[in-house]
Enzyme design. Structure first.
Site, PDB file in Angstrom:
ATOM      1  N   ASP A 216       0.832  -1.209   0.000  1.00 15.03           N
ATOM      2  CA  ASP A 216       0.000   0.000   0.000  1.00 15.03           C
ATOM      3  C   ASP A 216       0.868   1.261   0.000  1.00 15.03           C
ATOM      4  O   ASP A 216       2.000   1.244   0.486  1.00 15.03           O
ATOM      5  CB  ASP A 216      -0.925  -0.027   1.231  1.00 15.03           C
ATOM      6  CG  ASP A 216      -2.085   0.946   1.096  1.00 15.03           C
ATOM      7  OD1 ASP A 216      -2.346   1.426  -0.024  1.00 15.03           O
ATOM      8  OD2 ASP A 216      -2.733   1.219   2.121  1.00 15.03           O
TER       9      ASP A 216
ATOM     10  N   ASN B   5       1.341   3.447  -2.866  1.00 13.25           N
ATOM     11  CA  ASN B   5       1.918   3.895  -4.150  1.00 13.25           C
ATOM     12  C   ASN B   5       1.452   5.310  -4.495  1.00 13.25           C
ATOM     13  O   ASN B   5       2.236   6.138  -4.955  1.00 13.25           O
ATOM     14  CB  ASN B   5       1.475   2.973  -5.292  1.00 13.25           C
ATOM     15  CG  ASN B   5       2.077   1.591  -5.195  1.00 13.25           C
ATOM     16  OD1 ASN B   5       2.979   1.359  -4.393  1.00 13.25           O
ATOM     17  ND2 ASN B   5       1.579   0.666  -5.995  1.00 13.25           N
TER      18      ASN B   5
ATOM     19  N   TRP C  97       3.093   7.918  -2.280  1.00 14.23           N
ATOM     20  CA  TRP C  97       4.512   8.055  -2.673  1.00 14.23           C
ATOM     21  C   TRP C  97       4.628   9.017  -3.846  1.00 14.23           C
ATOM     22  O   TRP C  97       5.477   9.905  -3.867  1.00 14.23           O
ATOM     23  CB  TRP C  97       5.057   6.667  -3.050  1.00 14.23           C
ATOM     24  CG  TRP C  97       6.490   6.625  -3.441  1.00 14.23           C
ATOM     25  CD1 TRP C  97       7.566   6.388  -2.621  1.00 14.23           C
ATOM     26  CD2 TRP C  97       7.038   6.819  -4.771  1.00 14.23           C
ATOM     27  NE1 TRP C  97       8.731   6.412  -3.352  1.00 14.23           N
ATOM     28  CE2 TRP C  97       8.437   6.683  -4.665  1.00 14.23           C
ATOM     29  CE3 TRP C  97       6.478   7.089  -6.025  1.00 14.23           C
ATOM     30  CZ2 TRP C  97       9.281   6.797  -5.764  1.00 14.23           C
ATOM     31  CZ3 TRP C  97       7.321   7.227  -7.122  1.00 14.23           C
ATOM     32  CH2 TRP C  97       8.707   7.073  -6.982  1.00 14.23           C
TER      33      TRP C  97
ATOM     34  N   SER D 256      -7.589  -5.371  -5.312  1.00 14.36           N
ATOM     35  CA  SER D 256      -8.695  -5.926  -4.519  1.00 14.36           C
ATOM     36  C   SER D 256     -10.019  -5.839  -5.271  1.00 14.36           C
ATOM     37  O   SER D 256     -10.135  -5.109  -6.263  1.00 14.36           O
ATOM     38  CB  SER D 256      -8.815  -5.160  -3.189  1.00 14.36           C
ATOM     39  OG  SER D 256      -9.427  -3.902  -3.404  1.00 14.36           O
ATOM     40  N   THR D 257     -11.009  -6.571  -4.769  1.00  8.59           N
ATOM     41  CA  THR D 257     -12.341  -6.500  -5.391  1.00  8.59           C
ATOM     42  C   THR D 257     -12.937  -5.096  -5.241  1.00  8.59           C
ATOM     43  O   THR D 257     -13.865  -4.742  -5.959  1.00  8.59           O
ATOM     44  CB  THR D 257     -13.310  -7.533  -4.757  1.00  8.59           C
ATOM     45  OG1 THR D 257     -13.192  -7.467  -3.328  1.00  8.59           O
ATOM     46  CG2 THR D 257     -13.020  -8.943  -5.216  1.00  8.59           C
TER      47      THR D 257
ATOM     48  N   ASN E  22     -10.973  -2.320  -5.517  1.00  5.45           N
ATOM     49  CA  ASN E  22     -10.169  -1.343  -6.266  1.00  5.45           C
ATOM     50  C   ASN E  22     -10.802  -0.928  -7.601  1.00  5.45           C
ATOM     51  O   ASN E  22     -10.356   0.038  -8.225  1.00  5.45           O
ATOM     52  CB  ASN E  22      -8.741  -1.865  -6.494  1.00  5.45           C
ATOM     53  CG  ASN E  22      -7.881  -1.838  -5.242  1.00  5.45           C
ATOM     54  OD1 ASN E  22      -7.018  -2.679  -5.045  1.00  5.45           O
ATOM     55  ND2 ASN E  22      -8.104  -0.863  -4.371  1.00  5.45           N
ATOM     56  N   TRP E  23     -11.864  -1.627  -8.027  1.00  6.04           N
ATOM     57  CA  TRP E  23     -12.589  -1.213  -9.240  1.00  6.04           C
ATOM     58  C   TRP E  23     -13.248   0.143  -9.047  1.00  6.04           C
ATOM     59  O   TRP E  23     -13.656   0.791 -10.019  1.00  6.04           O
ATOM     60  CB  TRP E  23     -13.668  -2.238  -9.628  1.00  6.04           C
ATOM     61  CG  TRP E  23     -13.133  -3.594  -9.936  1.00  6.04           C
ATOM     62  CD1 TRP E  23     -13.223  -4.703  -9.137  1.00  6.04           C
ATOM     63  CD2 TRP E  23     -12.423  -4.011 -11.116  1.00  6.04           C
ATOM     64  NE1 TRP E  23     -12.605  -5.773  -9.747  1.00  6.04           N
ATOM     65  CE2 TRP E  23     -12.114  -5.381 -10.958  1.00  6.04           C
ATOM     66  CE3 TRP E  23     -12.013  -3.360 -12.285  1.00  6.04           C
ATOM     67  CZ2 TRP E  23     -11.415  -6.113 -11.932  1.00  6.04           C
ATOM     68  CZ3 TRP E  23     -11.327  -4.088 -13.247  1.00  6.04           C
ATOM     69  CH2 TRP E  23     -11.034  -5.441 -13.063  1.00  6.04           C
TER      70      TRP E  23
ATOM     71  N   LEU F  99      -6.716  -4.866   7.345  1.00  3.23           N
ATOM     72  CA  LEU F  99      -6.489  -5.955   6.382  1.00  3.23           C
ATOM     73  C   LEU F  99      -7.131  -5.685   5.018  1.00  3.23           C
ATOM     74  O   LEU F  99      -6.772  -6.321   4.029  1.00  3.23           O
ATOM     75  CB  LEU F  99      -6.988  -7.284   6.953  1.00  3.23           C
ATOM     76  CG  LEU F  99      -6.135  -7.827   8.106  1.00  3.23           C
ATOM     77  CD1 LEU F  99      -6.807  -9.042   8.743  1.00  3.23           C
ATOM     78  CD2 LEU F  99      -4.741  -8.210   7.639  1.00  3.23           C
TER      79      LEU F  99
ATOM     80  N   GLU G 276       0.807 -13.183  12.409  1.00  7.21           N
ATOM     81  CA  GLU G 276       1.391 -12.012  13.063  1.00  7.21           C
ATOM     82  C   GLU G 276       1.294 -10.854  12.060  1.00  7.21           C
ATOM     83  O   GLU G 276       1.600 -11.020  10.883  1.00  7.21           O
ATOM     84  CB  GLU G 276       2.864 -12.271  13.405  1.00  7.21           C
ATOM     85  CG  GLU G 276       3.068 -13.357  14.441  1.00  7.21           C
ATOM     86  CD  GLU G 276       2.472 -12.990  15.799  1.00  7.21           C
ATOM     87  OE1 GLU G 276       2.454 -11.790  16.137  1.00  7.21           O
ATOM     88  OE2 GLU G 276       2.016 -13.902  16.513  1.00  7.21           O
TER      89      GLU G 276
HETATM   90  C1  IPE Z   1      -5.432  -2.644  -0.228  1.00  5.16           C
HETATM   91  O1  IPE Z   1      -5.089  -1.326  -0.416  1.00  5.16           O
HETATM   92  C2  IPE Z   1      -5.470  -3.362  -1.542  1.00  5.16           C
HETATM   93  C3  IPE Z   1      -4.185  -3.587  -2.172  1.00  5.16           C
HETATM   94  C4  IPE Z   1      -3.010  -3.325  -1.666  1.00  5.16           C
HETATM   95  C5  IPE Z   1      -4.246  -4.220  -3.473  1.00  5.16           C
HETATM   96  P1  IPE Z   1      -6.200  -0.184  -0.560  1.00  5.16           P
HETATM   97  O2  IPE Z   1      -5.455   1.087  -0.745  1.00  5.16           O
HETATM   98  O3  IPE Z   1      -7.166  -0.544  -1.623  1.00  5.16           O
HETATM   99  O4  IPE Z   1      -6.938  -0.253   0.846  1.00  5.16           O
HETATM  100  P2  IPE Z   1      -7.781   0.825   1.653  1.00  5.16           P
HETATM  101  O5  IPE Z   1      -8.813   1.372   0.698  1.00  5.16           O
HETATM  102  O6  IPE Z   1      -6.833   1.883   2.108  1.00  5.16           O
HETATM  103  O7  IPE Z   1      -8.360   0.073   2.802  1.00  5.16           O
HETATM  104  C1  IPE Z   2      -1.389   0.320  -3.410  1.00  2.00           C
HETATM  105  O1  IPE Z   2      -1.210   1.682  -3.412  1.00  2.00           O
HETATM  106  C2  IPE Z   2      -1.659  -0.244  -4.780  1.00  2.00           C
HETATM  107  C3  IPE Z   2      -3.030  -0.729  -4.990  1.00  2.00           C
HETATM  108  C4  IPE Z   2      -3.981  -0.731  -4.103  1.00  2.00           C
HETATM  109  C5  IPE Z   2      -3.347  -1.225  -6.319  1.00  2.00           C
HETATM  110  P1  IPE Z   2      -2.422   2.705  -3.418  1.00  2.00           P
HETATM  111  O2  IPE Z   2      -2.760   3.027  -4.834  1.00  2.00           O
HETATM  112  O3  IPE Z   2      -3.533   2.223  -2.593  1.00  2.00           O
HETATM  113  O4  IPE Z   2      -1.739   3.970  -2.754  1.00  2.00           O
HETATM  114  P2  IPE Z   2      -2.411   4.992  -1.722  1.00  2.00           P
HETATM  115  O5  IPE Z   2      -2.958   4.175  -0.595  1.00  2.00           O
HETATM  116  O6  IPE Z   2      -3.482   5.702  -2.468  1.00  2.00           O
HETATM  117  O7  IPE Z   2      -1.298   5.883  -1.301  1.00  2.00           O
HETATM  118 MG    MG Z   3      -4.058   2.447  -0.627  1.00  2.00          MG
END
Ligand code: IPE
Ligand code: IPE
Ligand code: MG
Length: 249
Positions: free
Chosen positions: A26, A28, A31, A71-72, A74-75, A201, A213
């Site tokens: 998480d 990206n 960053w 994740s499901t 992230n769509w 999670l 853990e």
């Molecule tokens: C969890 O990260 C999913 C992945 C790392 C693929 P998210 O950025 O989607 O999670 P939330 O929305 O902060 O809980």
């Molecule tokens: C994790 O980074 C990558 C994926 C969930 C695909 P994010 O894209 O969730 O980065 P933040 O949480 O917005 O910084």
């Molecule tokens: Mg994220």
């Protein structure tokens, strides 16, 4: 040196490694934002980190690694971002041989792949087939993965078996239920790492993490490195896992 204030990673014990590490990659987007860059550049940087961390974990001798890539939920992101993530995934699968060169690793995809376009589906199948007979470490890539969806899928399979008189309700136990999940035949994760400072999670391996853990770091995923991985393993080795029992010493 004892007078140095610099924090040193202590030596990890190679005889007591976690067998399975799950990683919630998480941060990206954050960053990239901090650098005034578009989110896609954060994902690009994050995909480089995947390669190095997998290589280092293999060198350390971790047998199973599960990385949470999409994740499901992230769509819900803007189409442009979803498309970019899909193109990175396709690139990863297309070049899997190169990334895995000489490592003899096995790649498996967990999650509902039925929604992907044919390009991605056939690359996934190709990579799984190509690596299936390898004998090295196992990398599970979680895409369009959500634990609630996975658990519901397991419940439906079991309900169907009961309905078809193939299974008695009394015979449903944790072992049987585990065998209905994407992670069947694999040990539960001993250690789950999450970057970016979030401490949740987010629908990752909920059933399988009953006794995992959990290890969190404020670092964003693109900044995660071998030293962080070693620190997580070191901290894991210094925790007391009781599994509901009492300490043996
Ligand atoms: C969890 O990260 C999913 C992945 C790392 C693929 P998210 O950025 O989607 O999670 P939330 O929305 O902060 O809980
Ligand atoms: C994790 O980074 C990558 C994926 C969930 C695909 P994010 O894209 O969730 O980065 P933040 O949480 O917005 O910084
Ligand atoms: Mg994220």
């Amino acid at each position: 040196m004892f007078f140095s204030k610099k924090k040193q990673t202590k030596e990890i014990d190679y005889n007591n490694l976690p067998k399975h590490i799950g990683i919630i990659m998480d941060g990206n987007g954050r960053w990239a934002k901090r650098r005034g860059l578009p989110r896609s550049m954060g994902h690009q940087a994050g995909s480089e980190t995947v390669r190095t961390v997998i290589r280092e974990a293999n060198k350390i001798g971790i047998k199973y690694i599960t990385i949470y890539a999409f994740s499901t939920e992230n769509w819900k992101r803007p189409k442009e971002e979803v498309d970019y993530l899909m193109s990175l995934l396709l690139d990863y699968f297309k070049n899997a041989e190169k990334y895995l060169a000489g490592e003899n690793g096995i790649i498996r995809v967990i999650g509902d792949r039925s929604v992907f376009n044919d390009d991605i589906k056939s690359e996934i199948e190709r990579v799984e087939r190509m690596t299936a007979d390898n004998t090295g470490n196992i990398l599970n890539i979680a895409i369009n993965y959500g634990s609630q969806e996975e658990i519901l899928m397991g419940v439906k399979k079991i309900a169907q078996k009961v309905k078809d008189n193939e299974l008695n309700v009394e015979d449903i136990d944790a072992k049987l239920f585990s065998s209905m999940l994407y992670t069947k035949d694999q040990p539960d994760p001993d250690l789950i790492i999450r970057t970016s400072g979030e401490q949740r999670l987010s629908n990752f391996l909920l059933w399988q993490s009953a006794y995992s853990e959990l290890w969190f770091t404020p670092k964003n995923w693109p900044d995660f490195n071998r030293g962080d991985l070693e620190q997580a393993i070191y901290d894991f080795q210094n925790r007391k896992r009781r599994f509901g029992g009492v300490d043996s010493e």
